[in-house]
Design an enzyme around this catalytic site. Structure first.
Site, mmCIF file in Angstrom:
data_model
loop_
_atom_site.group_PDB
_atom_site.id
_atom_site.type_symbol
_atom_site.label_atom_id
_atom_site.label_comp_id
_atom_site.label_asym_id
_atom_site.label_seq_id
_atom_site.Cartn_x
_atom_site.Cartn_y
_atom_site.Cartn_z
ATOM 1 N N ASP A 86 0.841 -1.205 0.000
ATOM 2 C CA ASP A 86 0.000 0.000 0.000
ATOM 3 C C ASP A 86 0.875 1.254 0.000
ATOM 4 O OD1 ASP A 86 0.908 -0.138 2.592
ATOM 5 O OD2 ASP A 86 -1.077 -0.048 3.538
ATOM 6 N N SER A 87 2.207 1.053 0.066
ATOM 7 C CA SER A 87 3.126 2.181 -0.135
ATOM 8 C C SER A 87 2.965 2.754 -1.539
ATOM 9 C CB SER A 87 4.577 1.755 0.104
ATOM 10 O OG SER A 87 4.853 0.548 -0.582
ATOM 11 N N ASP B 148 -1.253 -6.492 -0.805
ATOM 12 C CA ASP B 148 -1.407 -5.796 0.473
ATOM 13 C C ASP B 148 -2.860 -5.346 0.626
ATOM 14 O OD1 ASP B 148 -0.364 -4.860 2.813
ATOM 15 O OD2 ASP B 148 0.765 -3.201 1.920
ATOM 16 N N LYS C 71 -1.304 -9.668 2.701
ATOM 17 C CA LYS C 71 -0.722 -9.126 3.927
ATOM 18 C C LYS C 71 -1.705 -8.150 4.552
ATOM 19 C CE LYS C 71 2.673 -5.827 3.775
ATOM 20 N NZ LYS C 71 2.106 -4.692 4.510
ATOM 21 N N GLU D 125 -2.027 -5.436 7.985
ATOM 22 C CA GLU D 125 -1.448 -4.841 9.190
ATOM 23 C C GLU D 125 -2.304 -5.295 10.367
ATOM 24 O OE1 GLU D 125 -0.569 -0.682 8.938
ATOM 25 O OE2 GLU D 125 0.365 -0.908 6.984
ATOM 26 N N GLU E 189 8.095 -4.706 10.832
ATOM 27 C CA GLU E 189 8.623 -3.436 10.311
ATOM 28 C C GLU E 189 9.184 -2.539 11.415
ATOM 29 O OE1 GLU E 189 6.079 -1.288 7.605
ATOM 30 O OE2 GLU E 189 7.402 0.475 7.611
HETATM 31 O O1 KIV Z 1 3.465 -1.245 1.666
HETATM 32 C C1 KIV Z 1 4.650 -1.486 1.894
HETATM 33 O O2 KIV Z 1 5.535 -1.088 1.142
HETATM 34 C C2 KIV Z 1 4.976 -2.230 3.098
HETATM 35 C C3 KIV Z 1 6.389 -2.323 3.608
HETATM 36 C C4 KIV Z 1 6.471 -3.287 4.750
HETATM 37 C C5 KIV Z 1 7.438 -2.660 2.646
HETATM 38 O O3 KIV Z 1 4.092 -2.774 3.691
#
Ligand code: KIV
Length: 281
Positions: free
Chosen positions: A49-50, A88, A118, A120, A187
């Site tokens: 999500d970056s 993500d 993934k 959070e 992280e």
């Molecule tokens: O979205 C992202 O880039 C991440 C980092 C842990 C690399 O979640």
């Protein structure tokens, strides 16, 4: 690590973790870059999500939508079919309820062809991880610094600075491992925390600024390439003059154990490291 042409799978990551081979991962958000990174031998790609920051120019990861991240994830998987691609789950796509999260994770998997997802993860997500595992879904729990929680954290601060904070992160890692998470993403924590998490769980630990003990390491591609104005301290110096060369060297630095070094690590508050390390496992 894996035979040329053979897809890199979660089992390969598990094997690498038990045989102490270190695995490289980079973020990636488009088809063309994915083809280059796969050719460079990067075994795992995260469509993070970056993208909200580095692709869309937002100040945080909060605004990116599930539909957009899914489009990017599908494109990356088309470009890198033999690479383990992690999709993500963005802010708002799983926080309302377990039902919402499971439904959206299923959409991500069905519509993008990614290999795992993934999320959070705070403690309230442990039951959702158990349900995902029960459904046969490979879900990675992202703990430590959680950029989607920037509001509550009041900024991007590395985590696990004191023995108490470090212990809480390790306890959470154990809970997700027991619930059936496929792996952990850890992280921005000091290396002592990375080491303890690796010792306490029996799943692969992917570090993002979590010290040398993690089984795999990931950084944001644009940070590695110095396309961003500032980079977190754990991002290595790029070496090479083209994307493919920089990516190849990044893979080698990780597999040879040259990265990460002490200079890439965060430090616990004075006195807290000794206190934390003296605690019983
Ligand atoms: O979205 C992202 O880039 C991440 C980092 C842990 C690399 O979640």
């Amino acid at each position: 690590m894996t035979a040329p042409g053979k897809p890199f799978t979660l089992n390969d990551l598990r094997t690498a973790a038990t045989t102490k081979q270190r695995v490289a991962m980079l973020t990636c958000y488009d088809f063309t870059t994915a083809t280059i990174l796969e050719s460079a031998g990067v075994p795992m790609l995260l469509v993070g999500d970056s993208a909200s920051n580095v692709i869309l120019g937002h100040r945080s990861t909060i605004p990116i939508t599930l539909d957009l991240i899914m489009q990017l994830t599908a494109a990356v998987k088309r470009g890198a079919p033999r690479t383990l691609v992690m999709g993500d789950m963005p802010f708002g796509s799983y926080q309302a309820s377990d039902a919402q999260g499971i439904e959206n994770v299923c959409r991500m998997l069905k519509e993008t062809n990614c290999d795992c997802v993934k999320l959070e993860a705070g403690a309230s997500l442990v039951p959702m991880f158990a349900r995902l595992a029960d459904a046969g879904i490979a879900a990675v729990a992202h703990i430590g610094l959680r950029p989607q929680a920037v509001g509550l954290m009041g900024g991007y601060r590395y985590q696990g600075r004191t023995a108490a904070e470090a212990r809480a992160i390790v306890d959470l890692a154990v809970q997700f491992s027991r619930a059936g998470a496929a792996a952990l993403m850890l992280e921005a924590v000091p290396p002592e925390v990375g080491q303890r998490v690796v010792e306490r769980v029996n799943i692969p630990v992917i570090g993002c600024g979590a010290g040398p003990h993690c089984h795999a390491h990931v950084v944001v591609l644009q940070d590695l390439l110095r396309h961003t104005s500032t980079q977190p301290r754990f991002v290595p110096q790029p070496s090479g003059s083209s994307l493919i060369e920089i990516a190849r060297n990044y893979v080698t630095e990780i597999s040879s154990g040259t990265y990460p070094q002490l200079a890439h690590c965060y430090q616990m508050v004075d006195g807290e490291s000794r206190k934390f390390l003296s605690e019983q496992l």
